[in-house]
Design a protein around this motif. Structure first.
Motif, PDB file in Angstrom:
ATOM      1  N   GLU A   1       0.833  -1.200   0.000  1.00  0.00           N
ATOM      2  CA  GLU A   1       0.000   0.000   0.000  1.00  0.00           C
ATOM      3  C   GLU A   1       0.869   1.252   0.000  1.00  0.00           C
ATOM      4  OE1 GLU A   1      -2.589  -0.154   3.334  1.00  0.00           O
ATOM      5  OE2 GLU A   1      -3.672  -1.932   2.648  1.00  0.00           O
ATOM      6  N   GLN A   2       1.899   1.248   0.843  1.00  0.00           N
ATOM      7  CA  GLN A   2       2.808   2.393   0.886  1.00  0.00           C
ATOM      8  C   GLN A   2       3.495   2.603  -0.457  1.00  0.00           C
ATOM      9  OE1 GLN A   2       5.500   1.691   4.146  1.00  0.00           O
ATOM     10  NE2 GLN A   2       3.871   1.729   5.687  1.00  0.00           N
ATOM     11  N   GLU A   3       3.877   1.477  -1.093  1.00  0.00           N
ATOM     12  CA  GLU A   3       4.533   1.573  -2.398  1.00  0.00           C
ATOM     13  C   GLU A   3       3.580   2.139  -3.453  1.00  0.00           C
ATOM     14  OE1 GLU A   3       7.033  -1.291  -5.506  1.00  0.00           O
ATOM     15  OE2 GLU A   3       6.288  -2.081  -3.598  1.00  0.00           O
ATOM     16  N   ARG A   4       2.309   1.683  -3.430  1.00  0.00           N
ATOM     17  CA  ARG A   4       1.332   2.214  -4.380  1.00  0.00           C
ATOM     18  C   ARG A   4       1.076   3.695  -4.136  1.00  0.00           C
ATOM     19  NH1 ARG A   4      -1.239  -2.878  -3.487  1.00  0.00           N
ATOM     20  NH2 ARG A   4      -2.611  -1.936  -1.927  1.00  0.00           N
ATOM     21  N   GLU A   5       0.982   4.060  -2.854  1.00  0.00           N
ATOM     22  CA  GLU A   5       0.784   5.478  -2.521  1.00  0.00           C
ATOM     23  C   GLU A   5       1.971   6.320  -2.964  1.00  0.00           C
ATOM     24  OE1 GLU A   5       0.107   5.515   1.639  1.00  0.00           O
ATOM     25  OE2 GLU A   5      -1.927   4.677   1.527  1.00  0.00           O
ATOM     26  N   GLU A   6       3.169   5.783  -2.789  1.00  0.00           N
ATOM     27  CA  GLU A   6       4.361   6.522  -3.199  1.00  0.00           C
ATOM     28  C   GLU A   6       4.412   6.690  -4.715  1.00  0.00           C
ATOM     29  OE1 GLU A   6       7.988   8.561  -2.765  1.00  0.00           O
ATOM     30  OE2 GLU A   6       6.358   8.089  -1.379  1.00  0.00           O
ATOM     31  N   ILE A   7       4.050   5.614  -5.435  1.00  0.00           N
ATOM     32  CA  ILE A   7       4.012   5.696  -6.903  1.00  0.00           C
ATOM     33  C   ILE A   7       2.980   6.723  -7.345  1.00  0.00           C
ATOM     34  CG2 ILE A   7       3.406   4.432  -9.003  1.00  0.00           C
ATOM     35  CD1 ILE A   7       4.617   1.943  -7.677  1.00  0.00           C
ATOM     36  N   PHE A   8       1.787   6.686  -6.710  1.00  0.00           N
ATOM     37  CA  PHE A   8       0.734   7.643  -7.039  1.00  0.00           C
ATOM     38  C   PHE A   8       1.198   9.066  -6.746  1.00  0.00           C
ATOM     39  CE2 PHE A   8      -3.066  10.073  -5.775  1.00  0.00           C
ATOM     40  CZ  PHE A   8      -3.786  10.003  -6.962  1.00  0.00           C
ATOM     41  N   ARG A   9       1.877   9.277  -5.598  1.00  0.00           N
ATOM     42  CA  ARG A   9       2.377  10.599  -5.232  1.00  0.00           C
ATOM     43  C   ARG A   9       3.412  11.096  -6.239  1.00  0.00           C
ATOM     44  NH1 ARG A   9       6.435  13.043  -2.492  1.00  0.00           N
ATOM     45  NH2 ARG A   9       7.559  11.076  -2.301  1.00  0.00           N
ATOM     46  N   LEU A  10       4.318  10.194  -6.644  1.00  0.00           N
ATOM     47  CA  LEU A  10       5.345  10.580  -7.611  1.00  0.00           C
ATOM     48  C   LEU A  10       4.729  10.924  -8.963  1.00  0.00           C
ATOM     49  CD1 LEU A  10       8.117   7.954  -6.775  1.00  0.00           C
ATOM     50  CD2 LEU A  10       8.139  10.399  -6.252  1.00  0.00           C
ATOM     51  N   LYS A  11       3.677  10.173  -9.335  1.00  0.00           N
ATOM     52  CA  LYS A  11       2.995  10.471 -10.599  1.00  0.00           C
ATOM     53  C   LYS A  11       2.343  11.856 -10.554  1.00  0.00           C
ATOM     54  CE  LYS A  11       2.024   5.818 -12.313  1.00  0.00           C
ATOM     55  NZ  LYS A  11       0.956   4.826 -12.629  1.00  0.00           N
ATOM     56  N   LYS A  12       1.740  12.174  -9.394  1.00  0.00           N
ATOM     57  CA  LYS A  12       1.108  13.480  -9.250  1.00  0.00           C
ATOM     58  C   LYS A  12       2.143  14.598  -9.310  1.00  0.00           C
ATOM     59  CE  LYS A  12      -2.238  14.447  -6.589  1.00  0.00           C
ATOM     60  NZ  LYS A  12      -3.084  14.682  -5.400  1.00  0.00           N
ATOM     61  N   ILE A  13       3.283  14.362  -8.654  1.00  0.00           N
ATOM     62  CA  ILE A  13       4.353  15.361  -8.681  1.00  0.00           C
ATOM     63  C   ILE A  13       4.855  15.552 -10.105  1.00  0.00           C
ATOM     64  CG2 ILE A  13       6.728  15.819  -7.964  1.00  0.00           C
ATOM     65  CD1 ILE A  13       6.053  14.464  -5.300  1.00  0.00           C
ATOM     66  N   LYS A  14       5.026  14.415 -10.798  1.00  0.00           N
ATOM     67  CA  LYS A  14       5.512  14.484 -12.178  1.00  0.00           C
ATOM     68  C   LYS A  14       4.509  15.207 -13.082  1.00  0.00           C
ATOM     69  CE  LYS A  14       7.062  11.569 -16.012  1.00  0.00           C
ATOM     70  NZ  LYS A  14       7.242  10.184 -16.492  1.00  0.00           N
ATOM     71  N   ALA A  15       3.214  14.881 -12.896  1.00  0.00           N
ATOM     72  CA  ALA A  15       2.176  15.527 -13.716  1.00  0.00           C
ATOM     73  C   ALA A  15       2.126  17.024 -13.433  1.00  0.00           C
ATOM     74  CB  ALA A  15       0.827  14.879 -13.437  1.00  0.00           C
ATOM     75  N   LYS A  16       2.234  17.373 -12.130  1.00  0.00           N
ATOM     76  CA  LYS A  16       2.205  18.782 -11.767  1.00  0.00           C
ATOM     77  C   LYS A  16       3.406  19.519 -12.350  1.00  0.00           C
ATOM     78  CE  LYS A  16       1.906  21.851  -7.776  1.00  0.00           C
ATOM     79  NZ  LYS A  16       1.874  21.935  -6.293  1.00  0.00           N
ATOM     80  N   LYS A  17       4.566  18.867 -12.293  1.00  0.00           N
ATOM     81  CA  LYS A  17       5.771  19.485 -12.846  1.00  0.00           C
ATOM     82  C   LYS A  17       5.648  19.667 -14.349  1.00  0.00           C
ATOM     83  CE  LYS A  17      10.784  19.042 -12.847  1.00  0.00           C
ATOM     84  NZ  LYS A  17      11.953  18.222 -12.434  1.00  0.00           N
ATOM     85  N   GLU A  18       5.112  18.635 -15.015  1.00  0.00           N
ATOM     86  CA  GLU A  18       4.925  18.737 -16.460  1.00  0.00           C
ATOM     87  C   GLU A  18       3.940  19.849 -16.799  1.00  0.00           C
ATOM     88  OE1 GLU A  18       3.703  14.841 -17.555  1.00  0.00           O
ATOM     89  OE2 GLU A  18       5.758  14.047 -17.712  1.00  0.00           O
ATOM     90  N   GLU A  19       2.883  20.002 -16.001  1.00  0.00           N
ATOM     91  CA  GLU A  19       1.902  21.064 -16.223  1.00  0.00           C
ATOM     92  C   GLU A  19       2.541  22.429 -16.031  1.00  0.00           C
ATOM     93  OE1 GLU A  19      -1.649  22.748 -17.260  1.00  0.00           O
ATOM     94  OE2 GLU A  19      -1.050  20.646 -17.365  1.00  0.00           O
TER      95      GLU A  19
END
Length: 229
Positions: A190-208
């Motif tokens: 669960e922690q790993e999935r949450e971390e992956i989701f968090r990193l994806k959000k950070i990446k998407a925000k950075k790309e935006e």
């Protein structure tokens, strides 16, 4: 309870080590239990034979002493018994059966000659001699029975102790460890999935943000070009 365990990789590794150790201990104890049961069954067979012989020797000794009393009289029998000079000697040692220390009883001077019995030829008769022989054989049977019965009791106690330890590992400790292992693995996933989701959000925000930055730069460039014309 599994919820009381902190879900960290360090704890997961520690639990996995405990599981491996407990499984090895469980297998070893099962082998010991099975081996003890086999040894116990052998001793039980021996004990049954010893008991049968003991009963036969007792009946024979009683018959012989009753015959001697009837034919020679109580006074003669008691006098022969009182003349005994050398008493049997009992020594105990120990032997190891699959880690269980059991007694090994050795006796000496149980079987005696007429001279050793003390009453001599004149104070004896065939019936008294036969009674003495029978009781000497009975004593040897009693000594052997004591050794076998004690060994059987100690083996049975060790079997019960080993069975309790096997059951404690099989039905308590190992299930708890498996539960803790599964709980930690689930939490880590669960922690790993949450971390992956968090990193994806950070990446998407950075790309935006980068996209907006580029758009702003392009707009600024167009405005500057229009001003120049």
């Amino acid at each position: 309870m599994a919820e009381d365990v902190k879900p960290t990789r360090k704890n997961l590794m520690a639990i996995e080590d405990r599981i491996e150790l407990s499984e090895r201990g469980h297998d070893t104890l099962e082998q010991k239990r099975d081996g003890l049961i086999m040894e116990f069954m052998d001793i039980l067979d021996q004990a049954q034979d010893v008991r049968a012989n003991l009963n036969q020797d007792y009946e024979r000794a009683q018959n012989k002493i009753n015959m001697a009393r009837a034919m020679e009289g109580d006074v003669a029998v008691r006098g022969a018994a009182a003349a005994l000079k050398e008493y049997p000697e009992i020594t105990t040692q120990s032997k190891n059966i699959m880690g269980v220390v059991v007694p090994q009883i050795e006796s000496s001077r149980v079987k005696k000659t007429l001279d050793q019995r003390g009453y001599g030829l004149l104070g004896s008769s065939a019936r008294i001699d036969e009674a003495a022989d029978a009781y000497e054989e009975l004593l040897e049977s009693i000594i052997l029975a004591a050794e076998v019965e004690t060994a059987m009791k100690k083996m049975l106690e060790e079997i019960e102790t080993t069975k309790r330890r096997v059951n404690a590992l099989e039905f308590k400790l190992l299930p708890e460890l498996y539960e803790n292992q599964e709980y930690i693995e689930q939490k880590l996933e669960e922690q790993e999935r949450e971390e992956i989701f968090r990193l994806k959000k950070i990446k998407a925000k950075k790309e935006e943000e980068e996209k907006e930055e580029r758009a702003a730069e392009e707009a600024a460039a167009e405005a500057e070009a229009a001003t120049a014309d």
